[in-house]
Design a protein around this motif. Structure first.
Motif, mmCIF file in Angstrom:
data_model
loop_
_atom_site.group_PDB
_atom_site.id
_atom_site.type_symbol
_atom_site.label_atom_id
_atom_site.label_comp_id
_atom_site.label_asym_id
_atom_site.label_seq_id
_atom_site.Cartn_x
_atom_site.Cartn_y
_atom_site.Cartn_z
ATOM 1 N N LEU A 114 10.800 -4.390 -7.455
ATOM 2 C CA LEU A 114 11.019 -3.955 -8.830
ATOM 3 C C LEU A 114 12.285 -3.099 -8.886
ATOM 4 O O LEU A 114 12.421 -2.126 -8.142
ATOM 5 N N ASP A 115 13.232 -3.500 -9.763
ATOM 6 C CA ASP A 115 14.462 -2.729 -9.966
ATOM 7 C C ASP A 115 14.310 -2.062 -11.328
ATOM 8 O O ASP A 115 14.630 -2.654 -12.368
ATOM 9 N N LEU A 116 13.805 -0.810 -11.317
ATOM 10 C CA LEU A 116 13.431 -0.156 -12.575
ATOM 11 C C LEU A 116 14.631 0.131 -13.491
ATOM 12 O O LEU A 116 14.555 -0.144 -14.687
ATOM 13 N N PRO A 117 15.766 0.673 -12.969
ATOM 14 C CA PRO A 117 16.893 0.973 -13.866
ATOM 15 C C PRO A 117 17.364 -0.267 -14.650
ATOM 16 O O PRO A 117 17.701 -0.167 -15.830
ATOM 17 N N ASN A 118 17.384 -1.427 -14.012
ATOM 18 C CA ASN A 118 17.851 -2.639 -14.697
ATOM 19 C C ASN A 118 16.711 -3.454 -15.319
ATOM 20 O O ASN A 118 16.970 -4.515 -15.883
ATOM 21 N N ARG A 119 15.487 -2.958 -15.183
ATOM 22 C CA ARG A 119 14.301 -3.640 -15.702
ATOM 23 C C ARG A 119 14.240 -5.098 -15.254
ATOM 24 O O ARG A 119 14.203 -6.018 -16.058
ATOM 25 N N ASN A 171 0.791 -1.237 0.000
ATOM 26 C CA ASN A 171 0.000 0.000 0.000
ATOM 27 C C ASN A 171 0.821 1.283 0.000
ATOM 28 O O ASN A 171 0.297 2.360 -0.237
ATOM 29 N N LEU A 172 2.108 1.173 0.334
ATOM 30 C CA LEU A 172 2.909 2.396 0.490
ATOM 31 C C LEU A 172 4.026 2.495 -0.536
ATOM 32 O O LEU A 172 4.593 3.566 -0.731
ATOM 33 N N ASN A 173 4.372 1.389 -1.175
ATOM 34 C CA ASN A 173 5.536 1.390 -2.050
ATOM 35 C C ASN A 173 5.158 0.881 -3.436
ATOM 36 O O ASN A 173 4.600 -0.198 -3.576
ATOM 37 N N ASP A 174 5.487 1.697 -4.468
ATOM 38 C CA ASP A 174 5.157 1.300 -5.840
ATOM 39 C C ASP A 174 6.058 0.202 -6.374
ATOM 40 O O ASP A 174 5.871 -0.249 -7.489
ATOM 41 N N GLU A 175 7.080 -0.172 -5.599
ATOM 42 C CA GLU A 175 8.067 -1.127 -6.137
ATOM 43 C C GLU A 175 8.001 -2.518 -5.482
ATOM 44 O O GLU A 175 8.788 -3.380 -5.834
ATOM 45 N N ASP A 193 -0.744 -0.454 6.751
ATOM 46 C CA ASP A 193 0.562 -0.029 7.267
ATOM 47 C C ASP A 193 1.724 -0.861 6.715
ATOM 48 O O ASP A 193 2.890 -0.564 6.998
ATOM 49 N N ASP A 194 1.429 -1.893 5.928
ATOM 50 C CA ASP A 194 2.478 -2.695 5.272
ATOM 51 C C ASP A 194 3.443 -3.398 6.222
ATOM 52 O O ASP A 194 4.561 -3.731 5.817
ATOM 53 N N ASN A 195 3.054 -3.637 7.484
ATOM 54 C CA ASN A 195 3.964 -4.367 8.377
ATOM 55 C C ASN A 195 3.842 -5.870 8.170
ATOM 56 O O ASN A 195 4.831 -6.588 8.122
ATOM 57 N N TYR A 196 2.601 -6.341 8.073
ATOM 58 C CA TYR A 196 2.341 -7.766 7.903
ATOM 59 C C TYR A 196 1.459 -7.956 6.678
ATOM 60 O O TYR A 196 0.855 -7.011 6.186
#
Length: 617
Positions: free
Chosen positions: A184-189, A165-169, A213-216
């Motif tokens: 997701l490692d965008l620079p290296n695709r 919920n908090l991180n697009d990656e 809260d993305d803890n669990y």
């Protein structure tokens, strides 16, 4: 003919009764809290909770298998199934414009699950078991960024995927013996997985839920327990409930603001349990296994979809289920209107027959006979009973107000009753069976008697129509014959032969002609007097014609069949005036209502569609 089809005006679709309850997490509440989104066949339906108005998203070529709505509500994504070896599309829809924003094609055979990133940057998709790959898409550029096999060689198939919920990656995937957190490692695709350690526990995970809260995160399993996993350390925190597991597996999970969890299980139980030790706080039994639970707003109200194609609404405070939509969950076989009334109609399918209020699409009455399919039904002209044909060889007559069984004819036909009609004086019922016999029954208040059996057809009788003076009837059969019977002497008057399996026959209201149709896609006009062919029309370019009905005054008739198109024809000119597109399964039957205001069509995917009958300007 194909060129003409392009310019034919479209029939206006007024309402759809239908919901595919077998799609897991298919029922969604839009973030605007006013609309629900759910699949039906190849269509995605957006329905307003307040007004009941429906919008339809057409674009998939086969059944929709998963739906996801973005956090902001700007986009809806839906995936479909297709045939082995073909590509299955993902469509991103623009919610405001109700049109296709992007069509993403990579996965083979099936799209299993979809999830949007929290800021609408990416969409992650999971292919089915024949594809077994995860692909991350850039929503802005409408292109794939990268992909990877969903699970290790040693693990089983993946079933669910969910963004944090908090991180697009960061997103999580889960399935049969596999539980992974991806970055997701965008620079290296590239997307890089980390296995979550569950120790000795082996589970098949069906659904994932990540609190705000993305803890669990929580995983629902087919064994009927819930795993709680730490998202930071990727370690199993707890597993429960230890004693009282959820029967038939956990199909759907939702975490509320209070930290409690809503659990939908395969036996139709919706349970509220505490987030710490998974102890049940309250529960309610619904009809059919729960397949989707969706929160409206902060969870003060939630909507639940079940396999029996029911949609319930419950509030957090009283936890009482309120039915907001009921639908058929298997192919609808027949539809009928009471004599001279257009306010109600009845439909029948496997296990039950139902009476609907046409204007509001509400179910007024359900008559259930478990594990038996109703093949055909009709209303007596006096409106005092509904007669129905069942595949266990019985004819059942019910009262239309209460649905009480008034009369049952045992062993009416040896291979199931396949067609049925009643005379206009309400004294006789004419039935046809799978073995090809046509039988005439005299019906009184509590008893019945067989008057005559007419043996002529060699195969299933598919349709029976009776003339208005009750002196003759016509039957259509799969043996390629339509027979016009004398109902006074019980002999054959005339016979129409054609190289086809006849599925439907209709008298013209003036009753000197009949029209027939069937698997050869031709519509034939025949003279009743001597059985000679008058003319033949090409009814459809692909697929058999299953349903046909002539309007009361005899100017128009409608047809529908395996090509999923509803066509309105002029009787005298033999030309198509309007076409209705909207069905996603084969059309099984069509009826024009007695006052010619609308047309009702039913299909093999359990949908009932109501179309506006075009009024002459």
């Amino acid at each position: 003919m194909a060129e003409d089809m392009q310019e034919v005006p479209q029939l206006a679709l007024e309402a759809v009764i239908g919901f595919n309850g077998h799609v897991f997490s298919g029922l969604k509440v839009h973030p605007d809290r006013e609309h629900i989104i759910y699949p039906l066949g190849c269509t995605v339906i957006i329905k307003s909770l307040t007004s009941g108005k429906q919008d339809f998203l057409h674009g998939h070529t086969n059944n929709v298998s998963c739906i996801s709505v973005s956090k902001s509500g700007r986009y809806i994504a839906s995936g479909q199934v297709t045939f082995m070896g073909f590509k299955a599309d993902i469509i991103i829809w623009d919610y405001e414009k109700k049109e296709i924003y992007a069509r993403l094609v990579l996965h083979k055979a099936k799209v299993e699950d979809l999830s949007f990133s929290p800021n609408d940057k990416y969409l992650v998709s999971l292919g089915g078991q024949d594809d077994a790959s995860i692909v991350v898409w850039n929503i802005e550029s409408k292109e794939a960024i990268c992909g990877s096999p969903a699970s290790a060689q040693s693990a089983g198939h993946c079933f669910a995927i969910e963004f944090t919920n908090l991180n697009d990656e960061i997103f999580v995937s889960a399935g049969n013996g596999t539980l992974r957190v991806w970055e997701l490692d965008l620079p290296n695709r590239k997307i890089r997985p980390t296995e979550c350690q569950t120790g000795l526990l082996k589970r098949i995970v069906k659904c994932l839920e990540i609190p705000n809260d993305d803890n669990y995160f929580y995983c629902g399993t087919t064994s009927g327990d819930i795993l709680k996993v730490n998202l930071k350390t990727r370690l199993l925190n707890s597993c429960g409930p230890v004693k009282q597991r959820f029967s038939k597996g956990v199909n759907s999970l939702k975490v509320l603001k209070t930290g409690d969890i809503l659990v939908g299980s395969g036996d139709g139980m919706l349970t509220l349990c505490s987030g710490g030790n998974f102890k049940t706080i309250k529960s309610v039994q619904l009809e059919g296994g729960v397949t989707s639970v969706s929160l409206r707003g902060d969870g003060h109200q939630f909507l639940v979809g079940t396999e029996a194609a029911q949609i319930y609404s419950l509030s957090y405070a009283d936890f009482k289920p309120e039915l907001i939509a009921t639908n058929h969950n298997s192919s609808v076989k027949d539809v009928a209107f009471p004599f001279g009334s257009s306010e109600l109609f009845a439909t029948c399918s496997q296990n039950d027959l139902r009476v609907w209020h046409a204007e509001s699409s509400k179910e007024l009455l359900r008559i259930t006979v478990p594990n038996i399919t109703c093949n055909a039904l009709g209303f007596m002209q006096d409106g005092r009973s509904i007669f129905s044909a069942w595949n266990d060889g019985k004819i059942r007559v019910f009262t239309p107000e209460t649905g009480k069984l008034r009369l049952i004819i045992h062993d009416a036909h040896s291979m199931g009753v396949t067609a049925i009609a009643a005379t206009n004086d309400c004294k006789w019922i004419v039935s046809g069976g799978g073995e090809g016999q046509v039988r005439v029954w005299e019906i009184s208040q509590k008893s019945y008697r067989l008057i005559e059996t007419m043996k002529e057809h060699k195969a299933t009788v598919n349709c029976i129509k009776i003339k208005s003076n009750d002196k003759e009837c016509v039957t259509a059969s799969s043996d390629g014959a339509c027979i016009i019977w004398d109902l006074v002497r019980f002999v054959r008057n005339q016979m129409v032969l054609s190289n086809t399996l006849f599925s439907v026959v209709c008298y013209h209201p003036e009753e000197y002609q009949i029209i027939t149709s069937g698997t050869d896609r031709k519509i034939g006009y025949w003279e009743v007097y001597d059985g000679s062919a008058i003319r033949e029309l090409e009814g459809s370019l692909s697929g058999a014609i299953n349903g046909m009905h002539i309007s009361e005054e005899g100017k128009h008739f409608v047809t529908g069949g395996d090509d999923k198109l509803l066509k309105l024809w002029l009787y005298s000119d033999g030309e198509v005036t309007h076409v209705g597109t909207g069905h996603s399964g084969s059309i099984t039957n069509v009826r024009i209502c007695p006052n010619s205001r609308y047309i009702v069509s039913t299909s093999a995917d359990g949908a009932i569609l109501r179309w506006r009958f075009p009024q002459p300007s």
